[in-house]
Design a protein around this motif. Structure first.
Motif, PDB file in Angstrom:
ATOM      1  N   TRP A 388     -20.813  -2.217  28.332  1.00  0.00           N
ATOM      2  CA  TRP A 388     -19.908  -1.182  28.819  1.00  0.00           C
ATOM      3  C   TRP A 388     -18.525  -1.714  29.177  1.00  0.00           C
ATOM      4  O   TRP A 388     -17.582  -0.928  29.343  1.00  0.00           O
ATOM      5  N   HIS A 389     -18.381  -3.026  29.266  1.00  0.00           N
ATOM      6  CA  HIS A 389     -17.049  -3.536  29.602  1.00  0.00           C
ATOM      7  C   HIS A 389     -16.044  -3.217  28.492  1.00  0.00           C
ATOM      8  O   HIS A 389     -14.829  -3.221  28.739  1.00  0.00           O
ATOM      9  N   ALA A 390     -16.543  -2.926  27.293  1.00  0.00           N
ATOM     10  CA  ALA A 390     -15.644  -2.601  26.177  1.00  0.00           C
ATOM     11  C   ALA A 390     -14.855  -1.322  26.426  1.00  0.00           C
ATOM     12  O   ALA A 390     -13.788  -1.118  25.827  1.00  0.00           O
ATOM     13  N   LEU A 391     -15.346  -0.453  27.305  1.00  0.00           N
ATOM     14  CA  LEU A 391     -14.640   0.778  27.648  1.00  0.00           C
ATOM     15  C   LEU A 391     -14.077   0.735  29.061  1.00  0.00           C
ATOM     16  O   LEU A 391     -13.650   1.766  29.591  1.00  0.00           O
ATOM     17  N   GLY A 392     -14.068  -0.443  29.652  1.00  0.00           N
ATOM     18  CA  GLY A 392     -13.628  -0.584  31.030  1.00  0.00           C
ATOM     19  C   GLY A 392     -12.322  -1.339  31.155  1.00  0.00           C
ATOM     20  O   GLY A 392     -11.680  -1.704  30.162  1.00  0.00           O
ATOM     21  N   ILE A 393     -11.923  -1.581  32.390  1.00  0.00           N
ATOM     22  CA  ILE A 393     -10.694  -2.311  32.697  1.00  0.00           C
ATOM     23  C   ILE A 393     -11.038  -3.784  32.893  1.00  0.00           C
ATOM     24  O   ILE A 393     -11.718  -4.151  33.853  1.00  0.00           O
ATOM     25  N   THR A 394     -10.591  -4.625  31.983  1.00  0.00           N
ATOM     26  CA  THR A 394     -10.891  -6.057  32.062  1.00  0.00           C
ATOM     27  C   THR A 394      -9.636  -6.909  32.265  1.00  0.00           C
ATOM     28  O   THR A 394      -9.735  -8.129  32.357  1.00  0.00           O
ATOM     29  N   ASP A 395      -8.482  -6.256  32.312  1.00  0.00           N
ATOM     30  CA  ASP A 395      -7.224  -6.937  32.619  1.00  0.00           C
ATOM     31  C   ASP A 395      -6.522  -6.161  33.731  1.00  0.00           C
ATOM     32  O   ASP A 395      -6.646  -4.925  33.813  1.00  0.00           O
ATOM     33  N   ASN A 396      -5.788  -6.855  34.566  1.00  0.00           N
ATOM     34  CA  ASN A 396      -5.094  -6.201  35.672  1.00  0.00           C
ATOM     35  C   ASN A 396      -4.180  -5.089  35.158  1.00  0.00           C
ATOM     36  O   ASN A 396      -3.419  -5.288  34.202  1.00  0.00           O
ATOM     37  N   LEU A 397      -4.264  -3.940  35.806  1.00  0.00           N
ATOM     38  CA  LEU A 397      -3.331  -2.860  35.498  1.00  0.00           C
ATOM     39  C   LEU A 397      -2.017  -3.057  36.233  1.00  0.00           C
ATOM     40  O   LEU A 397      -0.952  -2.686  35.741  1.00  0.00           O
ATOM     41  N   SER A 398      -2.113  -3.622  37.420  1.00  0.00           N
ATOM     42  CA  SER A 398      -0.946  -3.883  38.262  1.00  0.00           C
ATOM     43  C   SER A 398      -1.405  -4.846  39.354  1.00  0.00           C
ATOM     44  O   SER A 398      -2.596  -5.129  39.472  1.00  0.00           O
ATOM     45  N   PRO A 399      -0.490  -5.349  40.182  1.00  0.00           N
ATOM     46  CA  PRO A 399      -0.913  -6.227  41.274  1.00  0.00           C
ATOM     47  C   PRO A 399      -1.876  -5.548  42.252  1.00  0.00           C
ATOM     48  O   PRO A 399      -2.595  -6.234  42.983  1.00  0.00           O
ATOM     49  N   ASP A 400      -1.906  -4.215  42.262  1.00  0.00           N
ATOM     50  CA  ASP A 400      -2.758  -3.500  43.207  1.00  0.00           C
ATOM     51  C   ASP A 400      -3.856  -2.695  42.516  1.00  0.00           C
ATOM     52  O   ASP A 400      -4.497  -1.852  43.132  1.00  0.00           O
ATOM     53  N   ALA A 401      -4.061  -2.965  41.238  1.00  0.00           N
ATOM     54  CA  ALA A 401      -5.177  -2.374  40.489  1.00  0.00           C
ATOM     55  C   ALA A 401      -5.690  -3.474  39.576  1.00  0.00           C
ATOM     56  O   ALA A 401      -5.209  -3.645  38.456  1.00  0.00           O
ATOM     57  N   THR A 402      -6.621  -4.245  40.092  1.00  0.00           N
ATOM     58  CA  THR A 402      -6.968  -5.521  39.481  1.00  0.00           C
ATOM     59  C   THR A 402      -8.366  -5.532  38.874  1.00  0.00           C
ATOM     60  O   THR A 402      -9.264  -4.806  39.303  1.00  0.00           O
ATOM     61  N   ALA A 403      -8.523  -6.379  37.882  1.00  0.00           N
ATOM     62  CA  ALA A 403      -9.804  -6.554  37.202  1.00  0.00           C
ATOM     63  C   ALA A 403     -10.456  -7.858  37.635  1.00  0.00           C
ATOM     64  O   ALA A 403      -9.776  -8.847  37.896  1.00  0.00           O
ATOM     65  N   ILE A 404     -11.784  -7.819  37.721  1.00  0.00           N
ATOM     66  CA  ILE A 404     -12.564  -9.035  37.945  1.00  0.00           C
ATOM     67  C   ILE A 404     -13.544  -9.131  36.785  1.00  0.00           C
ATOM     68  O   ILE A 404     -14.493  -8.345  36.697  1.00  0.00           O
ATOM     69  N   PHE A 405     -13.293 -10.059  35.865  1.00  0.00           N
ATOM     70  CA  PHE A 405     -14.148 -10.204  34.688  1.00  0.00           C
ATOM     71  C   PHE A 405     -15.094 -11.369  34.937  1.00  0.00           C
ATOM     72  O   PHE A 405     -14.668 -12.514  35.058  1.00  0.00           O
ATOM     73  N   ILE A 406     -16.381 -11.055  35.054  1.00  0.00           N
ATOM     74  CA  ILE A 406     -17.372 -12.033  35.504  1.00  0.00           C
ATOM     75  C   ILE A 406     -18.111 -12.593  34.300  1.00  0.00           C
ATOM     76  O   ILE A 406     -18.947 -11.915  33.689  1.00  0.00           O
TER      77      ILE A 406
END
Length: 443
Positions: A388-406
């Motif tokens: 499901w990560h293929a349809l998710g946010i895996t890169d930061n959108l902004s400094p205050d909307a961040t991704a954690i790719f584990i």
């Protein structure tokens, strides 16, 4: 330093549910629907009494004053007819949350408290969208394993499954591909149908000329591996989930063990293992049986009613169909996206066709923005082997909307209780989430 007790928020907990269906945003299509068993509780303890909250049926029609009781503990008493499912949408769910938040703010004197939304899987999407649509009500959101893009043909799903198998051994993918080839060869003649029936312990003889049954069988056999990959090593045992000890390594150990016989025999061994785990004597592969179960509208004594509800949303809002249309996966091409579109019509009626779904998917992405979410104070944890990560946010959108790719973790792994063998990157991800929340509460 700010008094930490003053920073304690009232948290909205949007539970990550396994919704049984062919879309596998957490579930399997086997009889029983794959819904999670209720979490185990310590001996000698009792569940609290059910608590109900009176919601408007339709938040977007001011002339409709009908209401319904939203349960706080166990589920709903409404039936799942198409007429009632018309009110089942992400927009109505977000409005439910907003109505509940405002009511609790007023009733409990919590207007000054900072609310944090938590969600995993589809509820993870809701957590992000709640912050997007109602930023004045929710201070921040943790949107774990959240697919934020509506997409009819989610063919990337099986590509991630292929990549996950390759993390164990490159030959694992090839063994599955060979098993699929051998399965297709057996479909060419009636003796082969009999062999498939026996090898895969089908509840009724396979009719190789019934394209829907064949598609359903291939899809189910694919799910045997998909489900393990999606939840690989997630700490779900506390919930009473069966088969948590089956991992990607287990699958590849079987598929690469040539002493078991040809690849198709090893593929069948995985199916037998899954049947055993779920305490099923045989595999009901027929399309008509699946549709009959999903057409049932009564919640009582229907183990796949959650599947009916979830599939309705895929047919009207999201798509998310894990088809076999990609050439970069080892599971063949027997269940294309049209196989899933046909299910929409067979379950809910002819008007639930591709045109309706196209409009629904377009509307969803217009409402929320897809991956172009304009949000602040949202964190998006995703696991690298979670399809499901293929349809998710895996890169930061902004400094205050961040991704954690584990790296190396699966669906909603960071939301489950910590285990002694959790990898360092998962422990670090949980710490990052905590740090984000702590920072938000100081803002």
């Amino acid at each position: 330093m700010t008094n930490p007790r003053a920073l304690i928020p009232l948290m909205i907990l949007i539970l990550a549910l396994d919704l049984g269906s062919g879309t596998r945003l957490g579930g399997r299509r086997r009889r029983g629907g794959g819904l999670l068993s209720p979490p185990r509780r310590p001996e000698g303890t009792e569940l609290p009494e059910d608590q109900w909250f009176l919601q408007r049926l339709d938040h977007f029609n001011p002339t409709d004053g009908r209401t319904w009781k939203q349960v706080g503990m166990r589920g709903t008493l409404e039936d799942a007819s198409v007429e009632n499912l018309a009110y089942l949408s992400s927009e109505q769910a977000l409005a439910d949350l907003a109505t509940f938040t405002v009511a609790m703010q007023e009733e409990l004197g919590l207007k000054e408290n900072k609310w944090i939304a938590f969600g995993g899987s589809y509820p993870g999407s809701l957590a992000a969208w709640y912050r997007l649509k109602y930023p004045h009500l929710v201070h921040g959101s943790v949107a774990t394993s959240a697919p934020v893009v509506a997409q009819i043909n989610f063919k990337e799903y099986l590509e991630v499954v292929r990549d996950a198998l390759a993390t164990v051994n490159d030959k694992c993918d090839e063994a599955v591909k060979e098993a699929t080839r051998q399965l297709n060869m057996l479909l060419l003649h009636r003796v082969g149908w009999q062999s498939i029936t026996k090898r895969f312990k089908l509840c009724s003889p396979l009719d190789g000329q019934n394209k829907k049954d064949v598609a359903n069988l291939f899809s189910i056999l694919t799910e045997n591996l998909e489900d393990v990959v999606q939840y690989n090593r997630d700490n779900r045992d506390f919930e009473g989930v069966k088969g948590t000890n089956i991992t990607i390594d287990t699958l590849c150990d079987i598929m690469l063990d040539e002493s078991r016989g040809p690849a198709i025999t090893r593929y069948a061994a995985i199916n037998s293992l899954v049947l055993e785990v779920h305490e099923e004597e045989c595999l009901d592969h027929t399309y008509d049986s699946m549709i009959k179960e999903l057409k049932a509208t009564n919640w009582e004594n229907n183990t796949d009613i959650g599947g009916r509800s979830w599939i309705y949303q895929t047919c009207t809002e999201f798509g998310f169909y894990q088809s076999s249309d990609s050439l970069n996966q080892p599971f063949g091409n027997e269940f294309p996206v049209n196989f899933f579109i046909q299910q929409c019509q067979d379950i809910y009626g002819e008007k639930f066709n591709l045109d309706l779904l196209k409009e629904g998917v377009k509307r969803t992405n217009t409402l929320y923005g897809g991956k172009d979410l304009k949000v602040t104070r949202v964190v998006f944890p995703n696991g690298s082997i979670d399809p499901w990560h293929a349809l998710g946010i895996t890169d930061n959108l902004s400094p205050d909307a961040t991704a954690i790719f584990i790296n190396g973790t699966a669906h909603c792994a960071n939301m489950y209780p910590q285990a002694a063998d959790d990898p360092p990157q998962l422990l670090h991800a949980r710490e990052q989430v905590f740090n984000h929340i702590q920072k938000w509460l100081e803002e």
